[in-house]
Design an enzyme around this catalytic site. Structure first.
Site, PDB file in Angstrom:
ATOM      1  N   GLY A   1      -8.960 -17.157  -3.866  1.00  0.00           N
ATOM      2  CA  GLY A   1     -10.154 -17.377  -3.057  1.00  0.00           C
ATOM      3  C   GLY A   1     -10.012 -17.176  -1.618  1.00  0.00           C
TER       4      GLY A   1
ATOM      5  CD  GLU B   1      -3.409  -0.681   1.972  1.00  0.00           C
ATOM      6  OE1 GLU B   1      -3.128  -0.285   2.991  1.00  0.00           O
ATOM      7  OE2 GLU B   1      -4.343  -1.028   1.285  1.00  0.00           O
TER       8      GLU B   1
ATOM      9  CE1 TYR C   1     -12.405  -5.985  -0.438  1.00  0.00           C
ATOM     10  CE2 TYR C   1     -11.383  -3.774  -0.710  1.00  0.00           C
ATOM     11  CZ  TYR C   1     -11.392  -5.063  -0.331  1.00  0.00           C
ATOM     12  OH  TYR C   1     -10.289  -5.338   0.820  1.00  0.00           O
TER      13      TYR C   1
END
Length: 157
Positions: A95, A25, A131
Site C-alpha cells: 500500500g 528500471e 495503474y
C-alpha cells in the site's frame, strides 16, 4: 505507514532509493545525479521538483515520489507530473505506492490541478496493472522525446 513532504534531511535517502529505482528500471548507467544536484533541484534558490517520503511504522524510509507542476495546453489543464514513484522491493504490495499516489492526488486537487501524468516502461507489467487498477489511462501512442547533452547544446547554438 505515513506519507510526508520531503525535507532537506531526506535527500540522502531519496538518492539511495533513486539509485535502486534506476537499477530496477535497468537505467543505472543514466543515474548520475548527485546529492548536491538533487538538493539544489528540490530546495535550492529555484526549486523545480518536490517530493514525498513514505515511512513504515518504525520510521524507516520505504519509498519516495518526485513531482512537479505542469500544464496540458490543448485542454488548458493544470497538472502534476509524477517523475518517480518508488517503493522498496520488500514493501511492494503493502500500500505504500497507493498511499503516495493518494497523497499526491490530494495535493493536485488542493492546487487546482485537473490531472496527473507520468510514464511507465512498457515491460513493467506489475506497475501497468497497478495503474490501470486505480483508473489511469495508458496511452500507447505517445512517445517520450528528449534532447540531452550534445543534442541539446547543438540545438541551442
Amino acid at each position: 505507514m505515513r506519507i510526508e513532504t520531503s525535507t532537506q534531511r531526506d535527500v540522502p535517502q531519496i538518492l539511495q532509493m533513486l539509485r535502486e529505482f534506476a537499477e530496477f528500471e535497468k537505467l543505472s548507467e543514466f543515474c548520475t545525479v548527485t546529492e548536491e544536484r538533487l538538493s539544489e533541484a528540490m530546495f535550492g534558490e529555484r526549486p523545480c521538483v518536490e517530493g514525498l517520503m513514505a515511512f513504515d511504522e518504525a520510521g524507516n524510509a520505504i519509498g519516495y515520489a518526485l513531482f512537479y507542476e505542469n500544464f496540458a495546453s490543448f485542454r488548458g489543464q493544470r497538472g502534476i507530473y509524477l517523475e518517480d514513484l518508488y517503493t522498496a522491493p520488500e514493501m511492494r504490495g503493502r500500500g505504500a505506492g497507493l498511499a503516495m499516489l493518494k497523497h499526491l492526488a490530494k495535493i493536485a486537487r488542493a492546487r487546482g490541478c485537473e490531472r496527473m501524468d507520468w510514464l511507465v516502461l512498457k515491460w513493467n507489467e506489475p506497475a501497468i496493472k497497478f495503474y490501470e487498477k486505480i483508473g489511469a489511462q495508458i496511452d500507447a501512442d505517445e512517445r517520450h522525446c528528449k534532447l540531452v547533452g550534445e543534442s541539446l547544446k547543438k540545438l541551442a547554438e
